[in-house]
Design a protein around this motif. Structure first.
Motif, PDB file in Angstrom:
ATOM      1  N   ARG A 145       0.869  -1.207   0.087  1.00  0.00           N
ATOM      2  CA  ARG A 145      -0.027  -0.029   0.119  1.00  0.00           C
ATOM      3  C   ARG A 145       0.729   1.252  -0.019  1.00  0.00           C
ATOM      4  NH1 ARG A 145      -4.381  -1.627   4.139  1.00  0.00           N
ATOM      5  NH2 ARG A 145      -5.987  -2.601   2.922  1.00  0.00           N
ATOM      6  N   TYR A 146       0.582   2.153  -0.939  1.00  0.00           N
ATOM      7  CA  TYR A 146       1.150   3.400  -0.889  1.00  0.00           C
ATOM      8  C   TYR A 146       0.260   4.561  -0.404  1.00  0.00           C
ATOM      9  CZ  TYR A 146       4.561   1.279  -4.021  1.00  0.00           C
ATOM     10  OH  TYR A 146       5.591   0.104  -4.212  1.00  0.00           O
ATOM     11  N   VAL A 147       0.798   5.725  -0.066  1.00  0.00           N
ATOM     12  CA  VAL A 147       0.090   6.921   0.222  1.00  0.00           C
ATOM     13  C   VAL A 147       0.183   6.706   1.816  1.00  0.00           C
ATOM     14  CG1 VAL A 147      -1.988   8.418   0.218  1.00  0.00           C
ATOM     15  CG2 VAL A 147      -1.436   6.816  -1.585  1.00  0.00           C
ATOM     16  N   TYR A 164      -0.501   9.721   4.498  1.00  0.00           N
ATOM     17  CA  TYR A 164      -0.817  10.922   4.773  1.00  0.00           C
ATOM     18  C   TYR A 164      -0.408  11.431   6.122  1.00  0.00           C
ATOM     19  CZ  TYR A 164      -3.917  10.595   0.872  1.00  0.00           C
ATOM     20  OH  TYR A 164      -4.626  10.485  -0.484  1.00  0.00           O
ATOM     21  N   PHE A 171      -1.501  13.296   8.055  1.00  0.00           N
ATOM     22  CA  PHE A 171      -2.652  13.641   9.070  1.00  0.00           C
ATOM     23  C   PHE A 171      -3.080  12.519   9.573  1.00  0.00           C
ATOM     24  CE2 PHE A 171      -5.175  12.642   5.951  1.00  0.00           C
ATOM     25  CZ  PHE A 171      -4.831  13.574   4.585  1.00  0.00           C
ATOM     26  N   GLU A 172      -2.641  11.245   9.298  1.00  0.00           N
ATOM     27  CA  GLU A 172      -3.122   9.953   9.824  1.00  0.00           C
ATOM     28  C   GLU A 172      -2.094   9.776  11.085  1.00  0.00           C
ATOM     29  OE1 GLU A 172      -3.661   6.785   6.859  1.00  0.00           O
ATOM     30  OE2 GLU A 172      -5.546   7.898   6.171  1.00  0.00           O
ATOM     31  N   TYR A 173      -0.862  10.262  11.255  1.00  0.00           N
ATOM     32  CA  TYR A 173      -0.067  10.019  12.223  1.00  0.00           C
ATOM     33  C   TYR A 173      -0.197  10.887  13.369  1.00  0.00           C
ATOM     34  CZ  TYR A 173       2.903   8.137   8.273  1.00  0.00           C
ATOM     35  OH  TYR A 173       3.126   7.253   7.400  1.00  0.00           O
ATOM     36  N   THR A 174       0.091  10.257  14.720  1.00  0.00           N
ATOM     37  CA  THR A 174      -0.066  10.799  15.690  1.00  0.00           C
ATOM     38  C   THR A 174       1.024  12.061  16.059  1.00  0.00           C
ATOM     39  OG1 THR A 174       1.475   9.410  17.190  1.00  0.00           O
ATOM     40  CG2 THR A 174      -0.856   8.760  17.052  1.00  0.00           C
ATOM     41  N   PHE A 226      -2.096   3.954  13.254  1.00  0.00           N
ATOM     42  CA  PHE A 226      -3.568   4.291  12.943  1.00  0.00           C
ATOM     43  C   PHE A 226      -3.973   3.403  11.705  1.00  0.00           C
ATOM     44  CE2 PHE A 226      -7.336   6.357  11.196  1.00  0.00           C
ATOM     45  CZ  PHE A 226      -8.316   6.286  11.827  1.00  0.00           C
ATOM     46  N   ASN A 227      -2.946   3.245  10.857  1.00  0.00           N
ATOM     47  CA  ASN A 227      -3.096   2.260   9.611  1.00  0.00           C
ATOM     48  C   ASN A 227      -3.604   0.674  10.048  1.00  0.00           C
ATOM     49  OD1 ASN A 227      -2.546   1.577   6.734  1.00  0.00           O
ATOM     50  ND2 ASN A 227      -1.050   0.218   7.566  1.00  0.00           N
ATOM     51  N   MET A 274      -7.207   0.849  11.520  1.00  0.00           N
ATOM     52  CA  MET A 274      -7.999   0.611  10.548  1.00  0.00           C
ATOM     53  C   MET A 274      -8.139  -0.721   9.753  1.00  0.00           C
ATOM     54  SD  MET A 274      -8.136   4.356   8.201  1.00  0.00           S
ATOM     55  CE  MET A 274      -6.577   4.287   8.018  1.00  0.00           C
ATOM     56  N   ASN A 275      -7.111  -1.527   9.687  1.00  0.00           N
ATOM     57  CA  ASN A 275      -7.033  -2.594   9.295  1.00  0.00           C
ATOM     58  C   ASN A 275      -7.912  -3.591  10.137  1.00  0.00           C
ATOM     59  OD1 ASN A 275      -5.624  -2.342   7.026  1.00  0.00           O
ATOM     60  ND2 ASN A 275      -3.645  -2.867   7.775  1.00  0.00           N
ATOM     61  N   MET A 332     -10.178  -2.959  12.578  1.00  0.00           N
ATOM     62  CA  MET A 332     -11.535  -2.561  12.579  1.00  0.00           C
ATOM     63  C   MET A 332     -12.189  -3.214  11.218  1.00  0.00           C
ATOM     64  SD  MET A 332     -14.007  -1.045  14.044  1.00  0.00           S
ATOM     65  CE  MET A 332     -13.180  -0.110  15.546  1.00  0.00           C
ATOM     66  N   ALA A 333     -11.621  -2.791  10.224  1.00  0.00           N
ATOM     67  CA  ALA A 333     -12.268  -3.158   8.828  1.00  0.00           C
ATOM     68  C   ALA A 333     -12.473  -4.754   8.897  1.00  0.00           C
ATOM     69  CB  ALA A 333     -11.623  -2.879   7.658  1.00  0.00           C
ATOM     70  N   LYS A 378      -6.509  -1.876  -4.686  1.00  0.00           N
ATOM     71  CA  LYS A 378      -5.417  -1.026  -4.958  1.00  0.00           C
ATOM     72  C   LYS A 378      -5.750   0.001  -5.782  1.00  0.00           C
ATOM     73  CE  LYS A 378      -0.632  -0.812  -5.675  1.00  0.00           C
ATOM     74  NZ  LYS A 378      -0.043  -0.470  -4.421  1.00  0.00           N
ATOM     75  N   ARG A 437      -8.375   2.228  -4.286  1.00  0.00           N
ATOM     76  CA  ARG A 437      -8.105   2.919  -3.206  1.00  0.00           C
ATOM     77  C   ARG A 437      -7.072   3.977  -3.830  1.00  0.00           C
ATOM     78  NH1 ARG A 437      -3.209   3.045   0.026  1.00  0.00           N
ATOM     79  NH2 ARG A 437      -3.499   3.853   2.227  1.00  0.00           N
ATOM     80  N   GLU A 438      -6.351   3.927  -4.500  1.00  0.00           N
ATOM     81  CA  GLU A 438      -5.265   5.001  -4.898  1.00  0.00           C
ATOM     82  C   GLU A 438      -5.468   5.665  -6.081  1.00  0.00           C
ATOM     83  OE1 GLU A 438      -1.473   2.742  -4.877  1.00  0.00           O
ATOM     84  OE2 GLU A 438      -1.825   1.898  -2.967  1.00  0.00           O
ATOM     85  N   MET A 475     -13.179   4.572  16.670  1.00  0.00           N
ATOM     86  CA  MET A 475     -11.992   4.691  16.051  1.00  0.00           C
ATOM     87  C   MET A 475     -11.562   6.068  15.531  1.00  0.00           C
ATOM     88  SD  MET A 475     -10.621   2.447  12.717  1.00  0.00           S
ATOM     89  CE  MET A 475     -11.573   3.392  11.762  1.00  0.00           C
ATOM     90  N   LEU A 509      -8.228   9.501  16.451  1.00  0.00           N
ATOM     91  CA  LEU A 509      -7.344  10.156  15.650  1.00  0.00           C
ATOM     92  C   LEU A 509      -7.691  11.495  15.539  1.00  0.00           C
ATOM     93  CD1 LEU A 509      -4.762   9.952  13.453  1.00  0.00           C
ATOM     94  CD2 LEU A 509      -6.558   9.625  11.615  1.00  0.00           C
ATOM     95  N   ARG A 567      -6.265  19.680  12.658  1.00  0.00           N
ATOM     96  CA  ARG A 567      -6.092  19.431  11.222  1.00  0.00           C
ATOM     97  C   ARG A 567      -7.441  18.748  10.688  1.00  0.00           C
ATOM     98  NH1 ARG A 567      -3.790  15.462  14.618  1.00  0.00           N
ATOM     99  NH2 ARG A 567      -3.629  13.407  13.884  1.00  0.00           N
ATOM    100  N   TYR A 588     -10.316   4.308   4.995  1.00  0.00           N
ATOM    101  CA  TYR A 588     -10.744   3.152   5.785  1.00  0.00           C
ATOM    102  C   TYR A 588     -11.640   2.099   4.899  1.00  0.00           C
ATOM    103  CZ  TYR A 588     -13.619   0.685   9.248  1.00  0.00           C
ATOM    104  OH  TYR A 588     -14.348  -0.401   9.659  1.00  0.00           O
ATOM    105  N   ARG A 635     -10.805  -0.383   2.680  1.00  0.00           N
ATOM    106  CA  ARG A 635     -10.428  -1.719   3.535  1.00  0.00           C
ATOM    107  C   ARG A 635     -11.741  -2.555   3.833  1.00  0.00           C
ATOM    108  NH1 ARG A 635      -5.094   0.288   6.391  1.00  0.00           N
ATOM    109  NH2 ARG A 635      -4.940   2.184   5.198  1.00  0.00           N
ATOM    110  N   LEU A 636     -12.862  -2.007   3.499  1.00  0.00           N
ATOM    111  CA  LEU A 636     -14.182  -2.575   4.040  1.00  0.00           C
ATOM    112  C   LEU A 636     -14.739  -3.253   2.678  1.00  0.00           C
ATOM    113  CD1 LEU A 636     -16.439  -0.039   5.758  1.00  0.00           C
ATOM    114  CD2 LEU A 636     -15.386  -2.316   6.595  1.00  0.00           C
TER     115      LEU A 636
END
Lengths: 451, 542
Positions: free
Chosen positions: A204-206, A208, A210-213, A234-235, A238-239, A241-242, B409, B412-413, B480, B484, B498, B528, B531-532
């Motif tokens: 997986r790429y990307v 962001y 703002f997804e980091y603490t 957080f990645n 999300m995995n 949770m999904a 992929k 998503r991307e 969740m 964040l 942000r 997210y 991934r669902l």
């Protein structure tokens, strides 16, 4: 099982779509006799190459060519401009020289009499049905695929489990080898997909920012899309949770395997192919790349038990017309197989890794008005490597010409008294090398091939 | 109609309409073209009435009686199946109208598309990269993206697309003997004939007799065998020599991949389809006239749309449709997608085309010059290539790990995590043009509570869930996101800077910061959602 019942089973395949699911039961493995010692001693890993379309058997069997030429609608000599039999009756121009070398090196057994009398009697020479049967090792379309059954049996013996790394791999996408029937297959037993270049869409790429603490963002290069960066916590959240919400078996499985596969491919992709000298793989060949990558994966990962692939890149084998391409295709096929044996030997893996090559059926031998061949019922079955558990015998089986006199009804059949077997015996052979001593209970009564 | 007459006049001499055409000369308002036939093969057919469907359709009343969330699920399923979608507010209005089903059905009967404008748009090289050898597929895909109206023209294109993905009409460009122009020929011919109201038997007869079909199945035995199996499920090997004899004078010339029908046709009577045939024309014509043909083609489409159904269910659905005696492709396809069985009771994985085109409409997705070209290439990696496979998409959406990894992929991307910069609206060549637009997350789509940032954030998240996953966000998912996106400041839980969509300060470009932060929220939520499974499957109504 009696012959009459066999025929009934063969016919069932054509009507099984009408059978209510409620009548189908999960495969019963209680009668399977498994010998752990054989399994351990063999340490088998098998690559199954399926020649979709139904390859003609002639490249490996010109023993009846004179009679075929005499009875054929179109002239073999004029169209092919020369057909040269080798010492063992292979078609020299169609890879016969490579076959001879592999036979001489004791790397190959070529069975000439994989023949389905049952399909002959039930008038079945359809691609879909025959492939469904061969890849299931059963005449029942509701049966699970041969690889699926094997996964269940090995799992029951705890020989593959959650800790096994990619035990079953497909280089061809979905196929009936992996049909689940009414079997519930846990995620860790499901086959994973790779391709010839070991591309890694699992990565997986990307990343962001703002997804980091705030703490994660203090680390240098934290969100760079390379090794210097890292995924935010957080990645993973999300995995998880999904996956709690995902219930669709295949999609959930695909997501679950994404990250381990990404890591696996990254590691395997760094492995190189040894210098094979004169036996180097053909260049610019998707098929050669696929087989080379398959061996690379297997040699570096003993957990992989079975890998299936097609001959993508060579073209299909449904040679109804203009069969001249068949000659060059066979040359490429057998040259690549010879390279793969050299590859296995260079890695010291020819003892436990084997390769099986077969199709849904072989072909009619009448060269028709379009210079091709219609479907037939007799095919070659090639077995390479696996020397720890296969005793290579060179060429096995004799054939004869069968002609009703009707136009385009010219076939090869096993000669009187010759060894022969139904295509389902190939599935039984796979089961056997993995330690199942009575595989015929899974293959409608068909025993493993004698080798 | 002109098109069909031209096609027929191109057939061999006994294929003319002259002797067999019988026009209805009565004063009924029914178009006389419906009575034209060729040796008993009807040329044009009227579409089956909604009321005569054998597979029970979902009515407005039944739709309106569903819960709100279920109505959304059904409406989205129907539209997405058709490669379409609407922004949230528009869809809600349509659903709340009380006549969603009948209006949509009626929309598919009417012509509203400015065809000349649309066809001109999709060949604009600045907007759509169309390299030689691939433009045929790209044009077809671009058309679905560019079309603004869900109408009769759109539906006929969609029908042609579905048929060309199936084993029945796949142009099969993976074969050496099939070429990119065959894609355009097969597809465009289907669209034209569907627009002309040609019947499914006639359309298939024309296709089977075509060079395009012979480039796929290339010898008398091969073509005869496969036509029998594909269209009538006849896998009896003893029928193959009969078909091959009827087709003995048909041949694909290898050097030019050209169909040649020589004059040495068979003259001996042959028994097939319960009648006597002699030549290839008889073979194809009598096959499509047979009852096995109706059963065969309906089952092919049922298997395409209900891939996860049991054999028993597949047989039952097939029989229901066959009992309605359909004579048009539209009559079968509409019967399937408007059925209660499909809309209420079927779970199925969406194809990449369904996901891509519906999302594009819902999120106001802008393409760059290479987007559709890349999408076409991506379909190949997903093993969902359009028009490629010899046997069509037997498995419409492969879910082996590799195929699905490529699928998710891409979504998503290339779709969900791409934002179209407004400044690049007219810069088609720019990477910055590709992606979703601000309009998709403008504040009129969800409830804004000016003094409650947390609630506003939650409303935005829920809006995104409903648009993409077609369900509400759950409490655990919301919790969740809160970990964040919320922070504690002086003992008060508030939205982290942000993600503060209500921030009204302006940046140096005069853009409200809240807009930028809304995008950040959207990125995270869409990341997210990618991934669902809800993003990739149609669900049934419980």
């Amino acid at each position: 099982m009696k012959r009459r019942n066999f025929i009934k089973l063969s016919l069932i395949a054509t009507t099984s779509l009408l059978v209510p699911n409620t009548l189908k039961a999960e495969t019963d493995f209680s009668g399977v006799v498994f010998d752990k010692d054989i399994y351990s001693a063999n340490a088998a890993q098998v690559i199954m190459i399926y020649l979709y379309g139904g390859a003609s058997q002639l490249a490996g069997n010109l023993t009846n060519i004179d009679e075929i030429k005499e009875k054929s609608q179109s002239s073999y000599d004029i169209y092919f401009r020369g057909i040269t039999p080798t010492q063992n009756g292979f078609w020299q121009e169609a890879g016969g020289t490579h076959l001879e070398e592999m036979i001489a090196n004791n790397d190959l057994t070529l069975f000439r009499t994989c023949y389905s009398q049952l399909r002959e009697e039930s008038n079945n020479k359809a691609h879909g049905l025959c492939t469904a049967q061969n890849q299931r090792g059963s005449f029942s379309e509701s049966a699970a695929g041969v690889v699926t059954n094997l996964t269940q049996i090995l799992s029951n013996q705890n020989l593959v489990n959650e800790n096994s790394v990619m035990p079953f791999i497909t280089m061809e996408g979905n196929s009936a080898f992996y049909a689940e029937g009414n079997t519930t297959v846990p995620s860790y037993l499901k086959a994973v997909g790779l391709n010839e270049n070991l591309d890694n869409p699992y990565q997986r790429y990307v990343r962001y920012w703002f997804e980091y603490t705030a703490d994660e963002r203090k680390i240098t290069n934290y969100n760079r899309n390379d090794e210097s960066g890292f995924d935010p916590v957080f990645n993973k959240t999300m995995n998880s949770m999904a996956q709690q919400h995902n219930t669709h078996t295949k999609i959930k499985n695909a997501f679950q395997k994404r990250e381990p596969l990404s890591n696996f491919i990254t590691e395997i992709a760094t492995q190189t192919i040894p210098d094979l000298g004169a036996d180097a793989y053909p260049t610019n060949s998707t098929f050669a790349s696929t087989l080379a990558s398959s061996i690379k994966v297997m040699a570096n990962n003993p957990d992989t038990k079975v890998l299936t692939m097609n001959t993508g890149g060579l073209g299909g084998w449904d040679d109804h017309n203009e069969a001249r391409n068949y000659v060059t295709r066979c040359e490429d096929l057998y040259k690549t197989l010879k390279s793969s044996m050299a590859h296995l030997k260079a890695l010291g893996k020819e003892e436990n890794i084997s390769i099986m090559v077969f199709a849904e059926f072989g072909r009619n031998v009448n060269l028709n008005s379009a210079q091709g061949w219609d479907h037939g019922n007799l095919q070659n079955f090639l077995v390479l490597g696996g020397k720890k558990y296969f005793n290579h015998q060179g060429v096995v089986g004799r054939t004869k010409v069968d002609s009703s006199g009707a136009i385009n009804r010219l076939y090869l059949k096993p000669d009187d008294g010759s060894y022969s077997f139904e295509p389902l015996s190939i599935a039984a052979t796979l089961y056997k090398v993995f330690g199942i001593t009575n595989p015929e209970i899974l293959t409608d009564g068909n025993s493993a091939v004698s080798i | 109609m002109t098109f069909i007459v031209l096609l027929l006049s191109a057939c061999s001499e006994d294929d003319t309409l002259k002797d067999t055409e019988s026009k209805d000369t009565s004063s009924t308002p029914i178009d006389s073209k419906y009575s034209i036939s060729y040796k008993g093969l009807s040329t044009y057919n009227q579409e089956l009435e909604f009321a005569n469907y054998g597979l029970p359709p979902l009515s407005n009343t039944e739709f309106n009686a569903l819960k709100e969330s279920e109505r959304l699920l059904i409406a989205d399923k129907l539209l997405t199946t058709l490669f379409f979608g609407f922004p949230s507010a528009i869809l809600k209005e349509k659903i709340d109208s009380g006549v969603f089903i009948s209006t949509l059905f009626q929309d598919l009967q009417e012509k509203r598309t400015d065809i000349a404008q649309l066809e001109s748009e999709i060949i604009d090289e600045e907007k759509y990269y169309r390299p030689s050898g691939e433009s045929e597929s790209i044009d077809i895909l671009s058309r679905f993206y560019a079309a603004k109206e869900l109408d009769r023209y759109f539906f006929n294109n969609w029908s042609a697309y579905i048929l060309t993905q199936s084993i029945m009409f796949s142009p099969a460009y993976e074969l050496d003997s099939s070429h990119a122009p065959n894609i355009a020929r097969v597809y465009n011919r289907l669209v034209t004939l569907l627009e002309d109201e040609a019947g499914m038997r006639f359309i298939t007869y024309i296709h089977m007799s075509s060079e395009d079909n012979w480039r796929r199945f290339r010898s008398p035995e091969d073509n005869g065998r496969e036509m029998l199996e594909i269209y009538t499920y006849d896998a009896n090997d003893t029928h193959v020599p009969i078909a091959a004899t009827a087709l003995q004078n048909w041949k694909l010339d290898k050097n030019n991949d050209t169909l040649v029908i020589s004059l040495n046709e068979n003259t001996q009577p042959l028994s097939l389809f319960g009648t006597t045939i002699y030549n290839g024309d008889d073979f194809y014509r009598e096959m499509v006239k047979s009852s096995d043909f109706t059963y065969g083609v309906v089952r092919r489409l049922v298997e395409f749309f209900f891939p996860e159904s049991s054999a028993e269910k597949t047989a039952s659905i097939t029989q229901s449709i066959v009992s309605s005696k359909p004579e048009t492709w539209q009559g079968i396809l509409k019967q399937i997608i408007f059925s209660k069985e499909y809309l209420l009771h079927t779970t199925k994985v969406k194809s990449a085309e369904e996901t891509f085109f519906s999302f594009a409409k819902k999120i106001d997705y802008k393409t760059k010059t290479y987007t559709i070209f890349n999408f076409k290439r991506a379909l190949e990696k997903m093993h969902q290539a359009s028009m490629k496979y010899k046997l069509g998409k037997l498995d419409p959406v492969p879910l082996d790990t590799l195929s699905f990894a490529n699928y998710s992929k891409y979504i998503r991307e290339e779709v969900l995590l791409k934002y179209s910069e407004p400044a690049y609206e007219t810069h088609y060549a720019s990477y910055a043009r590709q992606g979703w637009s601000d309009s998709f997350i403008s504040m009129n789509h969800y409830e804004v509570e000016p003094f409650n940032g947390v609630n506003t954030l939650h409303n935005l998240i829920n809006y995104l869930f409903n648009l993409i996953a077609i369900r509400d966000v759950t409490q655990d998912e919301l919790a969740m996101f809160d970990t964040l996106m919320l922070q504690e400041r002086s003992g008060v839980i508030e939205v982290a800077d942000r993600f503060d969509t209500l921030n009204n300060r302006l940046n140096d470009d005069g853009i409200r910061l809240g807009e930028k932060y809304s995008r950040y929220v959207t990125y995270v939520v869409l990341d997210y959602l990618s991934r669902l499974e809800d993003t990739y499957i149609y669900k049934k109504v419980n």
